[in-house]
Design an enzyme around this catalytic site. Sequence first.
Site, PDB file in Angstrom:
ATOM      1  N   ARG A  51      44.932  57.452  33.043  1.00  0.00           N
ATOM      2  CA  ARG A  51      45.749  57.131  34.223  1.00  0.00           C
ATOM      3  C   ARG A  51      47.225  57.418  33.972  1.00  0.00           C
ATOM      4  O   ARG A  51      48.063  57.238  34.865  1.00  0.00           O
ATOM      5  CB  ARG A  51      45.600  55.641  34.583  1.00  0.00           C
ATOM      6  N   TYR A  54      49.726  59.637  36.223  1.00  0.00           N
ATOM      7  CA  TYR A  54      50.166  58.992  37.466  1.00  0.00           C
ATOM      8  C   TYR A  54      51.121  57.838  37.153  1.00  0.00           C
ATOM      9  O   TYR A  54      52.242  57.785  37.668  1.00  0.00           O
ATOM     10  CB  TYR A  54      48.949  58.496  38.251  1.00  0.00           C
ATOM     11  N   ASN A  83      47.331  48.235  46.515  1.00  0.00           N
ATOM     12  CA  ASN A  83      46.181  48.864  47.186  1.00  0.00           C
ATOM     13  C   ASN A  83      46.284  48.759  48.708  1.00  0.00           C
ATOM     14  O   ASN A  83      46.410  47.660  49.241  1.00  0.00           O
ATOM     15  CB  ASN A  83      44.876  48.218  46.708  1.00  0.00           C
ATOM     16  N   GLN A 118      36.699  42.526  38.123  1.00  0.00           N
ATOM     17  CA  GLN A 118      38.110  42.928  38.266  1.00  0.00           C
ATOM     18  C   GLN A 118      38.581  42.627  39.682  1.00  0.00           C
ATOM     19  O   GLN A 118      37.776  42.618  40.613  1.00  0.00           O
ATOM     20  CB  GLN A 118      38.293  44.424  37.912  1.00  0.00           C
TER      21      GLN A 118
HETATM   22  N1  UDP Z   1      35.655  50.572  42.412  1.00  0.00           N
HETATM   23  C1  UDP Z   1      34.298  50.264  42.431  1.00  0.00           C
HETATM   24  N2  UDP Z   1      33.437  51.083  43.113  1.00  0.00           N
HETATM   25  C2  UDP Z   1      33.861  52.200  43.789  1.00  0.00           C
HETATM   26  C3  UDP Z   1      35.256  52.519  43.757  1.00  0.00           C
HETATM   27  C4  UDP Z   1      36.114  51.688  43.062  1.00  0.00           C
HETATM   28  O1  UDP Z   1      33.865  49.237  41.855  1.00  0.00           O
HETATM   29  O2  UDP Z   1      33.023  52.890  44.392  1.00  0.00           O
HETATM   30  C5  UDP Z   1      36.582  49.669  41.692  1.00  0.00           C
HETATM   31  C6  UDP Z   1      37.460  50.339  40.650  1.00  0.00           C
HETATM   32  O3  UDP Z   1      36.797  50.371  39.394  1.00  0.00           O
HETATM   33  C7  UDP Z   1      38.665  49.407  40.652  1.00  0.00           C
HETATM   34  C8  UDP Z   1      38.747  48.934  42.091  1.00  0.00           C
HETATM   35  O4  UDP Z   1      37.475  49.169  42.660  1.00  0.00           O
HETATM   36  O5  UDP Z   1      38.450  48.294  39.821  1.00  0.00           O
HETATM   37  C9  UDP Z   1      39.812  49.670  42.900  1.00  0.00           C
HETATM   38  O6  UDP Z   1      39.641  51.048  42.710  1.00  0.00           O
HETATM   39  P1  UDP Z   1      40.502  52.145  43.471  1.00  0.00           P
HETATM   40  O7  UDP Z   1      40.201  53.469  42.842  1.00  0.00           O
HETATM   41  O8  UDP Z   1      40.330  52.016  44.947  1.00  0.00           O
HETATM   42  O9  UDP Z   1      42.014  51.724  43.194  1.00  0.00           O
HETATM   43  P2  UDP Z   1      42.816  51.328  41.860  1.00  0.00           P
HETATM   44  O10 UDP Z   1      41.881  51.283  40.686  1.00  0.00           O
HETATM   45  O11 UDP Z   1      43.846  52.363  41.735  1.00  0.00           O
HETATM   46  O12 UDP Z   1      43.329  49.972  42.160  1.00  0.00           O
END
Ligand code: UDP
Length: 226
Positions: A51, A54, A83, A118
Amino acid sequence: MNSIGTLNMLEAARQSGGRFLFTSTSEAYGDPQVHPQVETYWGNVNPNGPRACYDESKRFGEAATMEFWRSHGLNARIVRIFNTYGPHSRPDDGRIVPNFVIQALKHEPITIYGDGSQTRSFCYVSDMVEGILRAMDSPGTEGEVFNLGNPDEYTVLEFAEVIADTLGSDAGVVYQPLPVDDPTRRRPDITKAREWLGWEPVVDLQQGIGHTAEWFRQQLQIPVGL
Ligand code: UDP
């Protein structure tokens, strides 16, 4: 690219005397050890993980923005966007809201990465836009950093249940591996935005998910009552 683009925009704003707002991210906090996240927290970012491009580009952008403000007097401020979801996002961008909403609309199992413990906090797009406009237009915001996001925190598993209930799906969940360096907890402290900008989110999750689902349904031509 984020870094070079931001520098170019800062330079253009300096030359034209424009106002500047840098859209940073909650990813600037990495996998945070302070919860909820306050603007004064410096974060916990892996500088070379998957990551990092980014996260570090946004941290670079913050540093550059503040330096243009300090050294060149640029009228600049920073917002850290947590988010955010809503209509007009790409159905296949892989993020949680498009994935879960489309899975629920199709009555497919919802994909949980890791054990779903999480947490994230989800802000509807119109609330986010209002916060960004206020950060840009309110007096005295130069040289300041604002968290923008919705402070209602859900585990990913809870969120899957909300989506399934809201959209009437009962296809259950499937577990998949957790991405490397996936932050374990995330929730904005928006005290500063409340006090300085008079801003807080007003759209509740069920309503926002309803609008988002309707948009995806039309885009993907998923029949009602599938
Ligand atoms: N996530 C998940 N299933 C999915 C997509 C995302 O469990 O199909 C989880 C991902 O592992 C993270 C959270 O949802 O813990 C948010 O993911 P996203 O990619 O939307 O945003 P970010 O990680 O950047 O907050």
